[in-house]
Design a protein around this motif. Sequence first.
Motif, short mmCIF file in Angstrom:
data_model
loop_
_atom_site.label_atom_id
_atom_site.label_comp_id
_atom_site.label_asym_id
_atom_site.label_seq_id
_atom_site.Cartn_x
_atom_site.Cartn_y
_atom_site.Cartn_z
N MET A 1 11.65 39.89 26.21
CA MET A 1 11.98 40.82 27.27
C MET A 1 11.45 40.23 28.58
SD MET A 1 10.64 44.75 27.85
CE MET A 1 11.28 45.27 26.31
N ASP A 2 12.32 40.17 29.55
CA ASP A 2 11.86 39.65 30.83
C ASP A 2 11.20 40.76 31.65
OD1 ASP A 2 13.96 41.16 31.80
OD2 ASP A 2 15.09 39.49 32.60
N LEU A 3 10.52 40.39 32.70
CA LEU A 3 9.74 41.32 33.50
C LEU A 3 10.61 42.40 34.14
CD1 LEU A 3 6.98 42.09 34.54
CD2 LEU A 3 7.33 40.52 36.45
N SER A 4 11.78 42.05 34.61
CA SER A 4 12.64 43.05 35.26
C SER A 4 13.12 44.11 34.26
CB SER A 4 13.83 42.40 35.96
OG SER A 4 14.64 41.73 35.02
N GLU A 5 13.41 43.71 33.03
CA GLU A 5 13.83 44.66 31.99
C GLU A 5 12.66 45.57 31.63
OE1 GLU A 5 16.01 46.71 29.01
OE2 GLU A 5 16.53 45.66 30.85
N PHE A 6 11.46 44.99 31.51
CA PHE A 6 10.27 45.79 31.22
C PHE A 6 10.02 46.80 32.34
CE2 PHE A 6 5.64 46.36 31.70
CZ PHE A 6 5.41 47.07 30.53
N GLU A 7 10.11 46.36 33.57
CA GLU A 7 9.90 47.27 34.71
C GLU A 7 10.91 48.41 34.71
OE1 GLU A 7 10.02 44.59 38.04
OE2 GLU A 7 7.84 44.28 37.98
N ARG A 8 12.15 48.09 34.36
CA ARG A 8 13.18 49.12 34.28
C ARG A 8 12.84 50.15 33.21
NH1 ARG A 8 17.13 50.81 31.34
NH2 ARG A 8 17.03 49.13 29.81
N LEU A 9 12.40 49.68 32.05
CA LEU A 9 12.04 50.59 30.97
C LEU A 9 10.82 51.43 31.34
CD1 LEU A 9 12.59 48.29 27.85
CD2 LEU A 9 13.96 50.27 28.54
N VAL A 10 9.85 50.83 31.99
CA VAL A 10 8.67 51.59 32.43
C VAL A 10 9.10 52.66 33.41
CG1 VAL A 10 6.53 51.44 33.76
CG2 VAL A 10 6.99 49.77 31.97
N TYR A 11 9.89 52.29 34.40
CA TYR A 11 10.35 53.25 35.40
C TYR A 11 11.12 54.39 34.74
CZ TYR A 11 12.73 55.23 39.43
OH TYR A 11 13.21 56.10 40.38
N GLU A 12 11.92 54.07 33.75
CA GLU A 12 12.77 55.05 33.09
C GLU A 12 11.99 56.00 32.17
OE1 GLU A 12 16.51 54.96 29.95
OE2 GLU A 12 16.19 53.25 31.28
N HIS A 13 10.91 55.51 31.54
CA HIS A 13 10.27 56.29 30.48
C HIS A 13 8.81 56.68 30.73
CE1 HIS A 13 13.76 55.74 27.98
NE2 HIS A 13 13.68 54.43 28.10
N GLN A 14 8.16 56.14 31.73
CA GLN A 14 6.73 56.39 31.88
C GLN A 14 6.40 57.86 32.11
OE1 GLN A 14 5.07 54.21 35.15
NE2 GLN A 14 6.51 55.04 36.65
N ASP A 15 7.21 58.58 32.86
CA ASP A 15 6.93 59.99 33.12
C ASP A 15 7.05 60.82 31.83
OD1 ASP A 15 6.48 59.48 35.77
OD2 ASP A 15 8.49 60.08 36.42
N ARG A 16 8.01 60.49 31.01
CA ARG A 16 8.19 61.21 29.75
C ARG A 16 7.02 60.94 28.80
NH1 ARG A 16 14.03 61.28 27.76
NH2 ARG A 16 14.07 63.16 28.95
N VAL A 17 6.58 59.69 28.71
CA VAL A 17 5.44 59.33 27.86
C VAL A 17 4.18 60.03 28.37
CG1 VAL A 17 3.91 57.42 27.19
CG2 VAL A 17 6.40 57.12 27.11
N TYR A 18 3.96 59.99 29.69
CA TYR A 18 2.78 60.63 30.27
C TYR A 18 2.83 62.14 30.08
CZ TYR A 18 -0.44 62.54 33.65
OH TYR A 18 -1.44 63.27 34.24
N GLY A 19 3.96 62.76 30.34
CA GLY A 19 4.08 64.21 30.20
C GLY A 19 3.83 64.68 28.78
N PHE A 20 4.40 63.97 27.82
CA PHE A 20 4.19 64.33 26.42
C PHE A 20 2.72 64.16 26.05
CE2 PHE A 20 4.35 63.16 21.82
CZ PHE A 20 4.72 64.41 21.35
N SER A 21 2.11 63.07 26.49
CA SER A 21 0.68 62.83 26.21
C SER A 21 -0.18 63.92 26.82
CB SER A 21 0.24 61.48 26.78
OG SER A 21 0.95 60.42 26.23
N CYS A 22 0.14 64.27 28.04
CA CYS A 22 -0.64 65.30 28.74
C CYS A 22 -0.55 66.64 28.02
CB CYS A 22 -0.15 65.41 30.17
SG CYS A 22 -1.33 66.12 31.30
#
Length: 172
Positions: free
Chosen positions: A1-22
């Motif tokens: 996975m290249d860095l741009s794809e990883f950044e896209r996935l982080v941008y797309e999913h980080q709020d959902r992961v954080y919200g569920f964790s919280c």
Amino acid sequence: MDLSEFERLVYEHQDRVYGFSCRMLGSHSDAQDVTQDVLVRLWRLGDDLDPDRVLAWLMRVTRNACFDVLRHRKTVRGVVTAGADPDAVPHGERSPADELESDDERGVLMAALDELSEPYRSIVILREVEGLKYEEISGAMDMPLNTVKVYIHRGRKQLRTVLEERIDRERV
């Protein structure tokens, strides 16, 4: 996975992961730690993941990481010496209870969710709070789709019962 794809996935999913964790942990700092750990795992395993199943994988890993934190909390609380306050909140950080009290309806709902047994709690949070589709929940929970549907129905029923009991107690 290249860095741009990883950044896209982080941008797309980080709020959902954080919200569920919280919601699972009731602590912003623990949720931040879990989110970071999950995203590091995504970076390490990114090439081996099916792009269509990334969200399900993320939510399953997040749920498991939350359970690890909750197990650790129980262990730490069992070791705390007498006289120490295991529920003390570090200076400058609001407790989950304080944050929930700021919004009564949200507070009642979150407290009711806390009373649900697993896996109903996780499944209801994933569906009703995080807005995942049944298929995504099936992947995240590693359960057959029909089982997810049954558990959502049962979880909603449990939640309704808990909320009705809380409302009845408040009326008295």
